[in-house]
Motif scaffolding. Sequence first.
Motif, PDB file in Angstrom:
ATOM      1  N   ALA A 305       0.813  -1.208   0.000  1.00 31.76           N
ATOM      2  CA  ALA A 305       0.000   0.000   0.000  1.00 31.76           C
ATOM      3  C   ALA A 305       0.846   1.257   0.000  1.00 31.76           C
ATOM      4  O   ALA A 305       0.415   2.312  -0.461  1.00 31.76           O
ATOM      5  N   SER A 306       2.077   1.171   0.523  1.00 37.04           N
ATOM      6  CA  SER A 306       2.953   2.343   0.565  1.00 37.04           C
ATOM      7  C   SER A 306       3.660   2.585  -0.759  1.00 37.04           C
ATOM      8  O   SER A 306       4.386   3.572  -0.888  1.00 37.04           O
ATOM      9  N   GLY A 307       3.484   1.693  -1.737  1.00 39.20           N
ATOM     10  CA  GLY A 307       4.071   1.915  -3.047  1.00 39.20           C
ATOM     11  C   GLY A 307       5.189   0.954  -3.390  1.00 39.20           C
ATOM     12  O   GLY A 307       5.805   1.093  -4.445  1.00 39.20           O
ATOM     13  N   ALA A 308       5.480  -0.015  -2.544  1.00 34.37           N
ATOM     14  CA  ALA A 308       6.566  -0.953  -2.808  1.00 34.37           C
ATOM     15  C   ALA A 308       6.026  -2.256  -3.398  1.00 34.37           C
ATOM     16  O   ALA A 308       4.909  -2.667  -3.104  1.00 34.37           O
ATOM     17  N   ARG A 309       6.845  -2.868  -4.224  1.00 36.45           N
ATOM     18  CA  ARG A 309       6.513  -4.202  -4.727  1.00 36.45           C
ATOM     19  C   ARG A 309       7.143  -5.218  -3.782  1.00 36.45           C
ATOM     20  O   ARG A 309       8.354  -5.181  -3.540  1.00 36.45           O
ATOM     21  N   VAL A 310       6.331  -6.113  -3.245  1.00 38.58           N
ATOM     22  CA  VAL A 310       6.759  -6.992  -2.160  1.00 38.58           C
ATOM     23  C   VAL A 310       6.863  -8.422  -2.663  1.00 38.58           C
ATOM     24  O   VAL A 310       5.926  -8.944  -3.279  1.00 38.58           O
ATOM     25  N   ARG A 311       8.004  -9.048  -2.371  1.00 35.55           N
ATOM     26  CA  ARG A 311       8.206 -10.476  -2.658  1.00 35.55           C
ATOM     27  C   ARG A 311       8.262 -11.207  -1.330  1.00 35.55           C
ATOM     28  O   ARG A 311       9.070 -10.873  -0.461  1.00 35.55           O
ATOM     29  N   LEU A 312       7.420 -12.211  -1.167  1.00 37.77           N
ATOM     30  CA  LEU A 312       7.280 -12.911   0.103  1.00 37.77           C
ATOM     31  C   LEU A 312       7.508 -14.400  -0.114  1.00 37.77           C
ATOM     32  O   LEU A 312       6.894 -15.003  -0.998  1.00 37.77           O
ATOM     33  N   ARG A 313       8.413 -14.972   0.662  1.00 39.28           N
ATOM     34  CA  ARG A 313       8.659 -16.424   0.569  1.00 39.28           C
ATOM     35  C   ARG A 313       8.993 -16.941   1.959  1.00 39.28           C
ATOM     36  O   ARG A 313       9.766 -16.314   2.693  1.00 39.28           O
ATOM     37  N   GLY A 314       8.408 -18.069   2.342  1.00 40.71           N
ATOM     38  CA  GLY A 314       8.640 -18.556   3.690  1.00 40.71           C
ATOM     39  C   GLY A 314       8.528 -20.058   3.810  1.00 40.71           C
ATOM     40  O   GLY A 314       8.187 -20.770   2.862  1.00 40.71           O
ATOM     41  N   ILE A 315       8.874 -20.536   5.011  1.00 47.88           N
ATOM     42  CA  ILE A 315       8.744 -21.942   5.368  1.00 47.88           C
ATOM     43  C   ILE A 315       7.839 -22.029   6.588  1.00 47.88           C
ATOM     44  O   ILE A 315       7.539 -21.024   7.235  1.00 47.88           O
ATOM     45  N   ILE A 337      10.908   0.076   7.829  1.00 43.13           N
ATOM     46  CA  ILE A 337      10.934   0.416   6.405  1.00 43.13           C
ATOM     47  C   ILE A 337       9.977   1.555   6.137  1.00 43.13           C
ATOM     48  O   ILE A 337      10.291   2.514   5.423  1.00 43.13           O
ATOM     49  N   LEU A 338       8.773   1.492   6.718  1.00 44.28           N
ATOM     50  CA  LEU A 338       7.795   2.558   6.518  1.00 44.28           C
ATOM     51  C   LEU A 338       8.284   3.876   7.093  1.00 44.28           C
ATOM     52  O   LEU A 338       8.051   4.946   6.524  1.00 44.28           O
ATOM     53  N   ARG A 339       8.981   3.821   8.212  1.00 43.59           N
ATOM     54  CA  ARG A 339       9.377   5.062   8.871  1.00 43.59           C
ATOM     55  C   ARG A 339      10.659   5.652   8.310  1.00 43.59           C
ATOM     56  O   ARG A 339      10.789   6.867   8.173  1.00 43.59           O
ATOM     57  N   HIS A 340      11.632   4.800   8.004  1.00 46.79           N
ATOM     58  CA  HIS A 340      12.955   5.305   7.690  1.00 46.79           C
ATOM     59  C   HIS A 340      13.427   4.967   6.287  1.00 46.79           C
ATOM     60  O   HIS A 340      14.510   5.409   5.891  1.00 46.79           O
ATOM     61  N   ALA A 341      12.679   4.182   5.546  1.00 50.60           N
ATOM     62  CA  ALA A 341      13.050   3.868   4.164  1.00 50.60           C
ATOM     63  C   ALA A 341      11.800   3.960   3.308  1.00 50.60           C
ATOM     64  O   ALA A 341      11.477   3.070   2.535  1.00 50.60           O
ATOM     65  N   SER A 342      11.087   5.089   3.460  1.00 52.00           N
ATOM     66  CA  SER A 342       9.792   5.236   2.797  1.00 52.00           C
ATOM     67  C   SER A 342       9.900   5.305   1.286  1.00 52.00           C
ATOM     68  O   SER A 342       8.897   5.201   0.599  1.00 52.00           O
ATOM     69  N   SER A 343      11.126   5.505   0.769  1.00 52.28           N
ATOM     70  CA  SER A 343      11.279   5.555  -0.682  1.00 52.28           C
ATOM     71  C   SER A 343      11.477   4.178  -1.304  1.00 52.28           C
ATOM     72  O   SER A 343      11.714   4.080  -2.510  1.00 52.28           O
ATOM     73  N   ALA A 344      11.415   3.134  -0.502  1.00 55.46           N
ATOM     74  CA  ALA A 344      11.635   1.783  -1.017  1.00 55.46           C
ATOM     75  C   ALA A 344      10.584   1.418  -2.062  1.00 55.46           C
ATOM     76  O   ALA A 344       9.401   1.642  -1.874  1.00 55.46           O
ATOM     77  N   THR A 345      11.052   0.847  -3.159  1.00 55.06           N
ATOM     78  CA  THR A 345      10.142   0.380  -4.212  1.00 55.06           C
ATOM     79  C   THR A 345      10.161  -1.139  -4.361  1.00 55.06           C
ATOM     80  O   THR A 345       9.257  -1.703  -4.952  1.00 55.06           O
ATOM     81  N   THR A 363      14.916  -7.344   2.795  1.00 60.43           N
ATOM     82  CA  THR A 363      15.745  -6.486   1.945  1.00 60.43           C
ATOM     83  C   THR A 363      14.878  -5.411   1.327  1.00 60.43           C
ATOM     84  O   THR A 363      13.751  -5.693   0.887  1.00 60.43           O
ATOM     85  N   ASN A 364      15.374  -4.161   1.299  1.00 60.76           N
ATOM     86  CA  ASN A 364      14.657  -3.080   0.624  1.00 60.76           C
ATOM     87  C   ASN A 364      15.666  -2.166  -0.058  1.00 60.76           C
ATOM     88  O   ASN A 364      16.827  -2.090   0.347  1.00 60.76           O
ATOM     89  N   ASP A 365      15.199  -1.488  -1.105  1.00 59.06           N
ATOM     90  CA  ASP A 365      16.086  -0.590  -1.860  1.00 59.06           C
ATOM     91  C   ASP A 365      15.955   0.866  -1.425  1.00 59.06           C
ATOM     92  O   ASP A 365      16.459   1.755  -2.097  1.00 59.06           O
ATOM     93  N   GLY A 366      15.267   1.115  -0.303  1.00 65.03           N
ATOM     94  CA  GLY A 366      15.238   2.472   0.248  1.00 65.03           C
ATOM     95  C   GLY A 366      16.367   2.589   1.250  1.00 65.03           C
ATOM     96  O   GLY A 366      16.196   2.301   2.424  1.00 65.03           O
ATOM     97  N   VAL A 367      17.542   2.999   0.798  1.00 67.72           N
ATOM     98  CA  VAL A 367      18.742   2.899   1.628  1.00 67.72           C
ATOM     99  C   VAL A 367      18.805   3.936   2.718  1.00 67.72           C
ATOM    100  O   VAL A 367      19.811   4.070   3.386  1.00 67.72           O
ATOM    101  N   GLU A 368      17.728   4.756   2.910  1.00 64.54           N
ATOM    102  CA  GLU A 368      17.664   5.579   4.112  1.00 64.54           C
ATOM    103  C   GLU A 368      17.516   4.623   5.284  1.00 64.54           C
ATOM    104  O   GLU A 368      16.558   3.893   5.388  1.00 64.54           O
ATOM    105  N   ASP A 369      18.465   4.623   6.181  1.00 66.88           N
ATOM    106  CA  ASP A 369      18.661   3.610   7.217  1.00 66.88           C
ATOM    107  C   ASP A 369      17.380   3.187   7.917  1.00 66.88           C
ATOM    108  O   ASP A 369      16.758   3.970   8.613  1.00 66.88           O
TER     109      ASP A 369
END
Length: 443
Positions: A305-315, A337-345, A363-369
């Motif tokens: 919903a925040s604009g990121a494409r999410v890949r989810l995989r689990g056991i 991620i929502l608070r400090h890497a809001s630019s993550a796509t 892992t996220n590509d919004g490198v704001e810590d």
Amino acid sequence: MSTPEPSASRRSGQFPSTAPGRPARGVRATWWYTFSSMAFFALFMAFITASMLLYFHREADGRTWWPVVTAAVLTWVAGLAQVYGTWLVRTGMGAGWPRPWATALLVVPAALVWVLTLWMPGGGLPGGIPLWLAANVLAILVHGVTRRLVFAAGVVLFLGHWWAGAQLTGVVVPAGEAARQVPALVFFVVFVPVVFLFSAWWWNIVVQLDAARRDAAQLAVARERLRFASDLHDIQGHHLQVIALKAELAERLLAAGRPEAAQGNIHEVRTLARTALEETRSLVRDLREVSLEEEMANAQDVLAASGARVRLRGIHVQDPAARTLLGLAVREGATNILRHASSATEVSIVLDAAGGGQRLVMTNDGVEDPGGTGDGTGAPGAAGPASGTGLSGLDRRFQASGGAVTGRRDGGTYVLEARLPALPGGSTVEQGPTPAQEREQSA
């Protein structure tokens, strides 16, 4: 996870209208694109206006150059003032009149050009351009009736300059030439507001969408707090009301000299207090229980919903203690991620088996810590303890079970990794990803 303290401007318990955090990287880029496009247009029109003044003066064999040069210089001053005026748009449309000196900077140079070019041959059309541009910049900053009045005044002054210039210079425009100039005048009158107003309107829309995106994370917390407050009110409110009535009744019975009857009511008060305490503990215990599957699904929905494409995989993890810790790690990682890497796509959440235990990698590509310290772990690619109040607390909980939570930057991504060894009495059954466990969502 740190919680923002309530500001002095609102009562404790109220939620801020906008979640804290910097605007997303795309929002900042949109602002610079909007500002640069409006600023470029203002400077381009200053260049065109100055060039037209010099060209028409030369064609008319003019010998007095100082009025033309003065008008050309003032045109450039007006253009630079309009660039500053477009910078004020960052606060939003309809922010109000700028300061008096800023208003004078926008209007005075353009008005001087308007006056100087009235007696210049060929200056009827270009001489009104700077004032018309200044009116459009002011119209963005004001709102309502004032905006319409500014537009009306700008149109009257622009068209009036074209007509008055022809009268004062004695250069009568032939009917055929006037017919050819009118469409250009109408197009210019319409085109300039489209450039400025549409750019400012689009910027407002982007700001509102960014605020809504940041509010999504805050609303999730608010809904949970309201649910907990409602449950706590239902439990405590009923029991406390009955306890108050029973205690009052016991007090009256004691005053009436009936201690046996009062003793029964006091016993009921004690029973009700114990029941209320047990139900409150049960409510808190249920709140602390974390579902790994629900946390992963919630993280996917909120981040998408925040604009990121999410890949989810689990056991599948069977051990309850491990499921709780990993669920907390997913919740904390998604929140940060929502608070400090809001630019993550692009966000990836992978839970797999490692060394007989489990490993969660977010892992996220919004490198704001995502840890909230502003510098990640210090050096790109270097793994270190997770930073930030919430992640540090989570790391301590993992260490108590023999695991660890670390964070690192890897190129243009930030990686949060949580590891757990095989806990006594627990087991992990690995299974292939199902459609519900691995899918990509786009906001």
